[in-house]
Design a protein around this motif. Structure first.
Motif, PDB file in Angstrom:
ATOM      1  N   ILE A 188      51.271  18.203   5.043  1.00 41.18           N
ATOM      2  CA  ILE A 188      52.720  18.285   4.853  1.00 41.18           C
ATOM      3  C   ILE A 188      53.263  19.543   5.531  1.00 41.18           C
TER       4      ILE A 188
ATOM      5  N   TYR B   9      48.579  15.044  -7.255  1.00 42.96           N
ATOM      6  CA  TYR B   9      49.867  14.344  -7.384  1.00 42.96           C
ATOM      7  C   TYR B   9      49.712  13.084  -8.217  1.00 42.96           C
TER       8      TYR B   9
ATOM      9  N   CYS C 198      45.986  17.557   1.716  1.00 42.78           N
ATOM     10  CA  CYS C 198      47.315  16.927   1.702  1.00 42.78           C
ATOM     11  C   CYS C 198      48.394  17.993   1.900  1.00 42.78           C
ATOM     12  N   ASP C 199      48.244  19.133   1.230  1.00 50.39           N
ATOM     13  CA  ASP C 199      49.223  20.216   1.379  1.00 50.39           C
ATOM     14  C   ASP C 199      49.328  20.650   2.838  1.00 50.39           C
TER      15      ASP C 199
ATOM     16  N   LYS D 213      53.421  13.244  -0.996  1.00 51.32           N
ATOM     17  CA  LYS D 213      51.995  13.599  -1.073  1.00 51.32           C
ATOM     18  C   LYS D 213      51.195  12.532  -1.827  1.00 51.32           C
TER      19      LYS D 213
END
Ligand code: HEM
Length: 499
Positions: free
Chosen positions: A254, A111, A250-251, A291
């Motif tokens: 979330i 990101y 991170c994915d 993110k």
């Protein structure tokens, strides 16, 4: 022009020329800052010490001055090493010095268009900084984290108490890292990531090890055509592996938050709040914004705090008189209380001075985060080109004997005497959190965690050296990366203190 007119004009031209060349300010303005001689192509790379850039640059600045220039491959580097010059930047050029260079680790982060810390100075950065200022760093938000921080301090103390019961040494480097990671990750994404397993090992190599990857030295940043050296050394592959792990991590976080059956601990955390705002559409917010913010927190929020706590305890162990004084202060206030609270911290001036003095001598980011100039400007009489990478040597500035008496000594009393001096970016003499537009937005969170944790471990335990170790054996050796950590783990033996 006729020869007669030329003859008439000549003295005037000569007078103007004389004054222009005699005016030292004008003459200096035309020049770039001085610096060591360079070789073709590589510039000063051959003697750049990437293991300890802040001390290396400090040594050079003694010869070349407070504004100095180097060439690292194709990059122009300007190094600032005095409070006076920082003051000038703060006052007149903050915006010009507010971009960040596109270094390889920054470019590869997940990101990348959405990391506050590494974006250039542009609208995307402004947007992100606004979102995080409101939803993560506001006073109200930081206050809402307090119960979590307190709970994490208490968990850390339980662990230390177990060591005390078995007369074992505590690895304080490890304990503080776990505490800081758990505190910030729990507050912001409802998970304790500081314990072995789940998250810790997945990005550990980014920050630690012999060669920390984040903030580490990559040849590609300076000589792109020699990037194969990074491949040969294994740095490139290691970085890719870690970054991809951070990415999927991170994915997953979330996704977990978006799952209706998520753990209860995620209710009301920062990601939860941001996802709600996104659903409501009251703010222009995308998943990538969220993110990117996550990456900021993982990178900025744990290492720095842990490093500061370890340096504080190290410095206190080396200076028993300060240790005695600070313990007496916290214990007197605590009385029979189980724990020192956030509200008590205001009443602990010496403890707060200890924290400030630690940040002065051991700023976790000795060169702050690298900056980049957005356009040409003049500093201290020198011309700085636009697009120059800038290191601000906060470490050297905070140890400058011209400003600080006994500059290299740990003397918390100096902050008691100078009440106005703070470390939050207003005083150019001591800038561990940077300053201005790009200054650290996490100061409130960091100070809250550091003061609370330090006050409690000092109050509850006596700290002794492991058997066979003497005070002289405690060292201040460090390892440089994005964060300056104590190199050798701090291992001390805790003894429960009874009031
Ligand atoms: C002892 C603790 C900390 C220290 C010493 C520290 C230090 C710094 C420094 C030196 C910078 C660069 C400033 C500049 O260029 O002028 C910075 C930026 C930043 N820090 Fe911290 N920090 C700490 C804790 C935190 C925490 C707890 C967070 C978040 C939870 C955080 C988030 C950030 C972010 C997002 C930036 C980038 C700001 C920008 O570029 O706009 N920091 N920090």
């Amino acid at each position: 022009m006729t020869p007669f007119l030329l003859l008439l004009a000549l003295p005037i031209i000569l007078v103007i020329f004389y004054f222009q060349t005699q005016n030292p300010k004008h003459a200096k303005e035309e020049l770039p800052p001085p610096g060591p001689p360079r070789l073709p192509f590589i510039g000063n790379l051959h003697h750049f010490d990437s293991r300890s850039p802040h001390t290396y640059l400090h040594r050079l600045s003694k010869k070349y001055g407070a504004v100095m220039s180097l060439k690292l491959g194709f990059r122009r580097l300007v190094v600032i090493s005095s409070a006076e010059v920082v003051k000038e930047i703060m006052k007149s050029h903050d915006a010009v010095f507010s971009s960040r260079p596109a270094l390889i680790t920054f470019k590869k982060l997940p990101y990348k268009g959405f990391n506050t810390a590494f974006l250039p100075y542009n609208d995307a950065w402004r947007e992100l900084r606004k979102i995080s200022t409101i939803h993560l760093f506001s006073t109200k938000q930081v206050q809402s984290f307090r119960p979590i921080f307190k709970d994490e301090v208490s968990k850390m103390m339980e662990k230390i108490a177990r060591d005390a019961a078995s007369s074992a040494a505590t690895d304080l480097s490890e304990a503080m890292m776990s505490f800081a990671t758990n505190a910030i990750s729990r507050a912001t994404f409802g998970r304790r990531l500081g314990d072995e397993g789940y998250g810790k090992t997945r990005f550990f190599d980014l920050f630690h090890g012999e060669k920390p990857l984040l903030g580490g030295f990559f040849v590609e940043d300076y000589l792109p055509w020699l990037r194969w050296i990074d491949s040969l050394s294994g740095m490139a592959a290691k970085l890719d592996k870690n970054i991809s792990s951070l990415h999927s991590f991170c994915d997953e976080l979330i996704e977990e938050h978006m799952n209706p059956n998520r753990p209860e601990s995620m209710e009301g955390d920062v990601i939860d709040i941001l996802l709600r705002i996104k659903r409501e559409g009251s703010f222009h917010l995308t998943l990538d914004h969220i993110k990117g913010l996550l990456v900021d927190i993982i990178i900025g929020g744990s290492d720095t705090t842990a490093a500061s706590l370890v340096w504080a305890l190290t410095a206190l162990m080396k200076k028993p008189s300060s240790m005695k004084k600070v313990q007496a202060e916290v214990r007197q206030l605590a009385g029979k209380k189980e724990m020192i609270d956030e509200e008590d911290i205001e009443k602990l001036p010496y403890l707060r001075a200890v924290v400030k003095e630690t940040m002065r001598l051991f700023p976790p980011g000795p060169l702050l985060l690298p900056r980049e100039t957005t356009k040409k400007c003049s500093i201290n009489g020198y011309e700085i080109e636009g697009g120059s990478m800038v290191f601000i040597n906060a470490w050297a500035i905070a140890r400058d004997p011209a400003t600080w008496e006994n500059a290299n000594e740990f003397v918390p009393e100096r902050f008691l005497a100078a009440d106005h001096l703070d470390v939050r970016g207003q005083n150019p003499e001591v800038i561990p959190f940077g300053f201005g537009r790009r200054g650290c937005p996490g100061i409130g969170i960091a100070m809250s965690e550091i003061e609370l944790a330090l006050a409690n471990v000092l109050c509850k335990f006596e700290w002794e050296l492991p058997l066979g170790m003497k005070e002289e054996d405690i060292d201040f050796d460090y390892i440089s990366g994005l964060v300056m950590h104590k190199k050798n783990a701090l291992r001390l033996v805790p003894k429960l203190f009874f009031a």
